[in-house]
Design an enzyme around this catalytic site. Structure first.
Site, PDB file in Angstrom:
ATOM      1  CD  GLU A  91      -2.561  -1.079   2.582  1.00  0.00           C
ATOM      2  OE1 GLU A  91      -3.291  -2.367   2.756  1.00  0.00           O
ATOM      3  OE2 GLU A  91      -2.124  -0.495   3.273  1.00  0.00           O
ATOM      4  CB  CYS A 104       2.435   6.935   3.671  1.00  0.00           C
ATOM      5  SG  CYS A 104       2.789   5.767   5.021  1.00  0.00           S
ATOM      6  CB  CYS A 111       5.668  -5.651   9.256  1.00  0.00           C
ATOM      7  SG  CYS A 111       7.036  -4.832  10.189  1.00  0.00           S
ATOM      8  CB  CYS A 115       3.371  -3.136  16.008  1.00  0.00           C
ATOM      9  SG  CYS A 115       5.049  -2.737  15.966  1.00  0.00           S
ATOM     10  CB  CYS A 118       0.551  -2.499  12.910  1.00  0.00           C
ATOM     11  SG  CYS A 118       1.161  -2.521  11.142  1.00  0.00           S
ATOM     12  CB  CYS A 339       0.617   0.924   7.894  1.00  0.00           C
ATOM     13  SG  CYS A 339       0.997   0.256   9.114  1.00  0.00           S
TER      14      CYS A 339
HETATM   15  S1  SF4 Z   1       3.724  -0.512  12.971  1.00  0.00           S
HETATM   16 FE1  SF4 Z   1       3.210  -2.249  11.841  1.00  0.00          FE
HETATM   17  S2  SF4 Z   1       4.672  -2.008   9.810  1.00  0.00           S
HETATM   18 FE2  SF4 Z   1       5.448  -0.523  11.617  1.00  0.00          FE
HETATM   19  S3  SF4 Z   1       6.878  -1.909  12.486  1.00  0.00           S
HETATM   20 FE3  SF4 Z   1       5.094  -2.175  13.559  1.00  0.00          FE
HETATM   21  S4  SF4 Z   1       4.253  -4.096  12.486  1.00  0.00           S
HETATM   22 FE4  SF4 Z   1       5.774  -3.189  11.268  1.00  0.00          FE
END
Ligand code: SF4
Length: 365
Positions: A91, A104, A111, A115, A118, A339
């Protein structure tokens, strides 16, 4: 091996053309055509003779990203789901500002950081993007702007899309350098931001690169216990290590470090936590700026946004503590702007040959 033309700098393209028996300046012409003009393919490199275009299309092929889906918000935010030639999808989000447009940019497909707030981390990391694939996102946005807002171009890039850019370090630094090339996108380093979950050794390494880009550290909590709950990476690099690396970045580059702080209702938005944040950042001695981010709900995740009153109180307390602090304007709340949301929504849908215009998601939550 087929050269990665889209990740090559002007000198590498000069060498590529020289190997093909051409004068070196043809390489610079190609770099300019790729990124300044944004040509679709070799056939559009019209400063070259036709025979050379045909020969290079066989010798060093490359393919542009194509758009699988687009969402537009009434506030001007546009989000695309782009697919690279191997089918990998990321994206990219275009944001309008008073000064122009920022983009962005994603640095990985998915990833690995996990997190808990996210959407990008929900499927793990599928692969790194190349520098060329990061440039492609900017090129795509510029192509869109050529029609939507003639004369406008992306003037800022934030590596804040899916992925941890410092987990894809070499490609990220290459991207920053290539995006700065005056014959290409010509972006100022000062208008580029690298956002990290806090990979402390890589923050130090970036500080030593001599690139005056902005560093944004996703903090989201001012104590290790809560931060580890929100961001598992905190186990490997706890707050002390992250803060030391951030202070090193500030000393080395004299670029003030931005600390991103998602406001999550009842979890990290209390007055005590605001004061804890102030205590954590005070040693940076003017080198810290806090960016409070209203939570953009993800359907799969349980968090709730702070109330406006709690957010305002948190802001006041951090500012009163002598730390520069602002609340980020909310963009694209109606279009899955956090995201990873669009990619995940699309994963259940069949691919399309053309552009999919997705109707806005009905309201937050
Ligand atoms: S916020 Fe999402 S994209 Fe950013 S480092 Fe954490 S898991 Fe990865």
């Amino acid at each position: 091996m087929t050269p990665d033309v889209l990740s090559a700098g002007p000198q590498e393209l000069e060498a590529l053309l020289e190997e093909a028996g051409q004068p070196r300046f043809r390489g610079r012409q190609l770099f300019r055509a790729l990124w300044r003009e944004g040509v679709a393919d070799y056939a559009a490199v019209t400063v070259w003779p036709k025979a050379l275009r045909t020969a290079m299309a066989q010798r060093a092929p490359w393919g542009r990203a194509r758009c699988l889906a687009e969402q537009r918000s009434p506030d001007g935010t546009v989000k695309w789901l782009l697919a690279f030639p191997d089918g990998a999808r990321v994206e990219t989000v275009l944001l309008p500002h008073d000064y122009g447009y920022s983009l962005c940019v994603s640095s990985q497909v998915g990833c690995a950081m996990g997190c808990t707030f996210c959407a990008s981390g929900l499927s793990g990391r599928l692969r790194n993007l190349t520098a060329g694939e990061m440039l492609e996102q900017v090129r795509f946005a510029n192509t869109y702007l050529a029609e939507a807002d003639p004369g406008a171009r992306v003037s800022r890039v934030d590596l804040m899309g899916s992925g941890e850019p410092l987990d894809n370090y070499t490609a990220t630094v290459r991207f920053l350098r290539l995006a700065h090339e005056p014959e290409g996108l010509g972006l100022s380093y000062r208008h580029m931001t690298v956002s990290t979950s806090g990979l402390a050794p890589r923050i130090r390494r970036l500080a030593d690169e001599g690139l005056p880009v902005t560093l944004a550290v996703s903090l989201h909590a001012a104590d290790d216990e809560l931060r580890t709950r929100l961001m598992p990476v905190n186990q490997a690099y706890p707050l002390e290590a992250v803060m030391e690396a951030a202070a090193y970045y500030w000393r080395r580059t004299r670029r003030r470090v931005t600390f991103e702080y998602l406001l999550l209702r009842g979890l990290n938005d209390t007055p005590a936590q605001a004061r804890q944040l102030v205590a954590l950042l005070r040693p940076l001695d003017g080198g810290a700026h806090v960016n409070l981010i209203p939570w953009n709900p993800v359907p799969e995740l349980p968090w709730q946004a702070s109330t406006p009153a709690a957010a305002a109180r948190f802001l006041d307390l951090v500012q009163a503590g002598g730390i520069s602090c602002t609340i980020r304007k909310e963009f694209g709340r109606d279009i899955d702007a956090a995201c990873g949301q669009l990619r995940r929504r699309e994963e259940g849908m069949r691919d399309s040959q053309g552009l999919w215009v997705i109707p806005p998601r009905p309201g937050p939550g």
